[in-house]
Design a protein around this motif. Sequence first.
Motif, PDB file in Angstrom:
ATOM      1  N   TYR A  11      42.623  44.626  47.132  1.00 39.26           N
ATOM      2  CA  TYR A  11      42.702  45.084  45.741  1.00 39.26           C
ATOM      3  C   TYR A  11      41.330  45.485  45.188  1.00 39.26           C
ATOM      4  O   TYR A  11      41.230  46.395  44.362  1.00 39.26           O
ATOM      5  CB  TYR A  11      43.306  43.963  44.891  1.00 39.26           C
ATOM      6  CG  TYR A  11      43.386  44.261  43.419  1.00 39.26           C
ATOM      7  CD1 TYR A  11      44.353  45.130  42.919  1.00 39.26           C
ATOM      8  CD2 TYR A  11      42.502  43.685  42.526  1.00 39.26           C
ATOM      9  CE1 TYR A  11      44.438  45.401  41.561  1.00 39.26           C
ATOM     10  CE2 TYR A  11      42.577  43.947  41.174  1.00 39.26           C
ATOM     11  CZ  TYR A  11      43.542  44.801  40.707  1.00 39.26           C
ATOM     12  OH  TYR A  11      43.625  45.068  39.372  1.00 39.26           O
ATOM     13  N   ILE A  41      46.573  49.511  45.887  1.00 41.54           N
ATOM     14  CA  ILE A  41      46.801  48.481  44.869  1.00 41.54           C
ATOM     15  C   ILE A  41      48.221  47.941  44.962  1.00 41.54           C
ATOM     16  O   ILE A  41      48.450  46.726  44.865  1.00 41.54           O
ATOM     17  CB  ILE A  41      46.502  49.045  43.464  1.00 41.54           C
ATOM     18  CG1 ILE A  41      45.003  49.273  43.304  1.00 41.54           C
ATOM     19  CG2 ILE A  41      47.018  48.112  42.377  1.00 41.54           C
ATOM     20  CD1 ILE A  41      44.610  49.976  42.026  1.00 41.54           C
ATOM     21  N   ARG A  47      39.784  48.968  42.881  1.00 45.97           N
ATOM     22  CA  ARG A  47      39.491  48.463  41.540  1.00 45.97           C
ATOM     23  C   ARG A  47      38.025  48.671  41.182  1.00 45.97           C
ATOM     24  O   ARG A  47      37.698  49.006  40.037  1.00 45.97           O
ATOM     25  CB  ARG A  47      39.856  46.974  41.462  1.00 45.97           C
ATOM     26  CG  ARG A  47      39.709  46.393  40.100  1.00 45.97           C
ATOM     27  CD  ARG A  47      40.763  46.934  39.171  1.00 45.97           C
ATOM     28  NE  ARG A  47      40.537  46.355  37.862  1.00 45.97           N
ATOM     29  CZ  ARG A  47      40.707  47.005  36.735  1.00 45.97           C
ATOM     30  NH1 ARG A  47      41.144  48.232  36.742  1.00 45.97           N
ATOM     31  NH2 ARG A  47      40.479  46.427  35.594  1.00 45.97           N
ATOM     32  N   ALA A  89      48.411  45.662  47.956  1.00 42.27           N
ATOM     33  CA  ALA A  89      47.769  44.380  47.686  1.00 42.27           C
ATOM     34  C   ALA A  89      48.646  43.499  46.809  1.00 42.27           C
ATOM     35  O   ALA A  89      48.708  42.276  46.995  1.00 42.27           O
ATOM     36  CB  ALA A  89      46.414  44.594  47.026  1.00 42.27           C
ATOM     37  N   ALA A  90      49.338  44.097  45.849  1.00 41.46           N
ATOM     38  CA  ALA A  90      50.242  43.323  44.985  1.00 41.46           C
ATOM     39  C   ALA A  90      51.405  42.767  45.789  1.00 41.46           C
ATOM     40  O   ALA A  90      51.824  41.618  45.577  1.00 41.46           O
ATOM     41  CB  ALA A  90      50.744  44.191  43.852  1.00 41.46           C
TER      42      ALA A  90
END
Length: 76
Positions: free
Chosen positions: A47, A68, A51, A71-72
């Motif tokens: 992430y 992202i 970011r 990663a979530a």
Amino acid sequence: MSGPGADTAAGAGPGPGSASPRPLFGGCWSCRLLSGAGLLMAAIWVYQGPRSAMKKGISPSMGAIAQICFAAGEGR
């Protein structure tokens, strides 16, 4: 009448398949915690890449958005 096989009636004793199956790795809690923490740290690391670019003011690309989302899902 009690013969030689009278006490092995259905439900009277443990049969060959009555034992509950063991977990694959024995249910080791330290292993679960270590692997869970490793997955969470990997999700944070994945992430942080897009970011940090977004914090610099760079608009996210489709690859960054996909990263992202991955990663979530990994951290879930």
